[in-house]
Design a protein around this motif. Structure first.
Motif, short mmCIF file in Angstrom:
data_model
loop_
_atom_site.label_atom_id
_atom_site.label_comp_id
_atom_site.label_asym_id
_atom_site.label_seq_id
_atom_site.Cartn_x
_atom_site.Cartn_y
_atom_site.Cartn_z
N ARG A 1 -1.67 29.11 21.23
CA ARG A 1 -2.83 29.98 21.44
C ARG A 1 -4.10 29.16 21.66
N ALA A 2 -4.23 28.05 20.94
CA ALA A 2 -5.42 27.21 21.09
C ALA A 2 -5.52 26.67 22.52
N TYR A 3 -4.38 26.26 23.08
CA TYR A 3 -4.38 25.79 24.48
C TYR A 3 -4.70 26.93 25.44
N LEU A 4 -4.13 28.10 25.18
CA LEU A 4 -4.41 29.26 26.04
C LEU A 4 -5.88 29.66 25.96
N ASP A 5 -6.45 29.59 24.75
CA ASP A 5 -7.86 29.94 24.57
C ASP A 5 -8.76 28.98 25.36
N CYS A 6 -8.44 27.68 25.28
CA CYS A 6 -9.23 26.69 26.02
C CYS A 6 -9.09 26.90 27.53
N ALA B 1 -14.92 24.10 22.51
CA ALA B 1 -13.53 24.49 22.26
C ALA B 1 -12.57 23.35 22.61
N VAL B 2 -12.80 22.69 23.74
CA VAL B 2 -11.94 21.57 24.13
C VAL B 2 -12.09 20.42 23.14
N GLY C 1 -7.85 18.53 17.01
CA GLY C 1 -6.75 19.22 16.33
C GLY C 1 -7.21 20.37 15.45
N ASP C 2 -8.45 20.80 15.62
CA ASP C 2 -9.02 21.88 14.83
C ASP C 2 -8.77 23.22 15.54
N ARG C 3 -7.56 23.72 15.41
CA ARG C 3 -7.17 24.94 16.13
C ARG C 3 -7.90 26.18 15.61
N MET C 4 -8.23 26.19 14.33
CA MET C 4 -8.97 27.33 13.79
C MET C 4 -10.38 27.41 14.39
N ARG C 5 -10.99 26.26 14.64
CA ARG C 5 -12.33 26.25 15.26
C ARG C 5 -12.23 26.77 16.69
N VAL C 6 -11.17 26.41 17.39
CA VAL C 6 -10.96 26.93 18.74
C VAL C 6 -10.90 28.45 18.69
N HIS C 7 -10.13 28.96 17.73
CA HIS C 7 -10.00 30.43 17.60
C HIS C 7 -11.35 31.07 17.28
N GLU C 8 -12.12 30.46 16.38
CA GLU C 8 -13.43 31.01 16.00
C GLU C 8 -14.38 31.05 17.20
N LEU C 9 -14.28 30.06 18.06
CA LEU C 9 -15.18 29.99 19.21
C LEU C 9 -14.77 30.92 20.35
N VAL C 10 -13.48 30.87 20.72
CA VAL C 10 -13.07 31.55 21.96
C VAL C 10 -11.77 32.33 21.84
N GLY C 11 -11.19 32.40 20.66
CA GLY C 11 -9.91 33.08 20.52
C GLY C 11 -10.04 34.59 20.62
N SER C 12 -8.94 35.22 21.00
CA SER C 12 -8.90 36.68 21.02
C SER C 12 -8.99 37.18 19.59
N MET D 1 -21.55 16.12 19.69
CA MET D 1 -21.24 17.53 19.64
C MET D 1 -22.32 18.34 18.94
N ARG D 2 -23.12 17.65 18.10
CA ARG D 2 -24.16 18.36 17.37
C ARG D 2 -25.15 19.00 18.34
N TRP D 3 -25.45 18.28 19.42
CA TRP D 3 -26.38 18.82 20.42
C TRP D 3 -25.81 20.10 21.04
N PHE D 4 -24.51 20.11 21.32
CA PHE D 4 -23.87 21.30 21.91
C PHE D 4 -23.88 22.46 20.93
N GLU D 5 -23.69 22.17 19.65
CA GLU D 5 -23.74 23.23 18.63
C GLU D 5 -25.13 23.85 18.57
N LYS D 6 -26.16 22.99 18.62
CA LYS D 6 -27.54 23.51 18.61
C LYS D 6 -27.82 24.32 19.86
N ALA D 7 -27.34 23.82 21.00
CA ALA D 7 -27.54 24.55 22.25
C ALA D 7 -26.84 25.90 22.22
N LEU D 8 -25.67 25.95 21.58
CA LEU D 8 -24.94 27.21 21.46
C LEU D 8 -25.70 28.20 20.59
N LYS D 9 -26.31 27.71 19.52
CA LYS D 9 -27.12 28.59 18.65
C LYS D 9 -28.32 29.13 19.41
N LEU D 10 -28.95 28.28 20.22
CA LEU D 10 -30.07 28.74 21.03
C LEU D 10 -29.60 29.77 22.05
#
Length: 198
Positions: free
Chosen positions: A90-95, A159-160, A166-177, A1-10
């Motif tokens: 909400r986490a499921y709806l966000d994903c 997000a998925v 089980g990190d629902r707060m991270r889901v919200h931070e990434l893609v939540g309303s 996942m670290r690679w995806f985080e770096k790609a997201l920052k780029l």
């Protein structure tokens, strides 16, 4: 996942540059249209092509802004029921929403690529005084859509993965309303970027 985080920052860095270029382009075309109006009014002269160029700039600027808007969770959502559901739902709806958006973005980019390839094959030009080779604005337009697709795919994967952990707060931070507090913080700062994003 670290690679995806770096790609997201780029992706965020590229998206920020794209939105600045798009905004400056829209400002430039506004000045061009103003000059066109003044020239027609006082000198009965036309620069020719201001309307065509403005159409291209608006389409390109729009596509270049999509990625940054997704990253900052600033797309319009109808969330009357969403805000009344528990965080887990909400986490499921966000994903579901970001995966759906990624699928839509990829399909849209695919068909836009077909349009560009057809334009190049036909050597199509605009039937205006400028006679613009249409592949030029179309490629710039497609670049924004491809960046949007890539950003949505990265957000979907992260997000998925957060949902599986089980990190629902991270889901919200990434893609939540965004919540009312987040919206208020953005308004208070004079931007749709929250203070934490700075």
């Amino acid at each position: 996942m670290r690679w995806f985080e770096k790609a997201l920052k780029l992706s965020e860095a590229v998206s920020r540059l794209a939105i600045w270029i798009g905004g400056i382009s829209v400002l430039g075309v506004t000045l061009l249209i103003s000059a066109e109006v003044m020239l027609r009014k006082f000198f009965i002269v036309s620069t020719g092509g201001a309307d065509e160029i403005s159409g291209y700039v608006l389409a390109i600027g729009f596509s270049w802004a999509l990625s940054y808007t997704a990253l900052k969770r600033a797309h319009v959502r109808i969330d009357a029921l969403y805000t009344r559901t528990p965080l887990q739902i909400r986490a499921y709806l966000d994903c579901l929403s970001i995966v759906s958006l990624a699928v839509f973005a990829v399909i849209l980019s695919y068909f836009c690529l077909q349009v560009v390839l057809d334009t190049i094959e036909l050597n199509a030009r605009s039937n205006t005084t400028l006679g613009t080779p249409l592949w030029i604005p179309q490629v710039l337009w497609l670049m924004g859509l491809l960046l949007f697709s890539l950003t949505c795919i990265l957000l979907s994967v992260l997000a998925v993965a957060a949902l599986v952990r089980g990190d629902r707060m991270r889901v919200h931070e990434l893609v939540g309303s965004r919540t009312a507090d987040e919206e208020l913080a953005a308004e208070m700062s004079g931007s749709f970027i929250t203070p934490e994003d700075r």
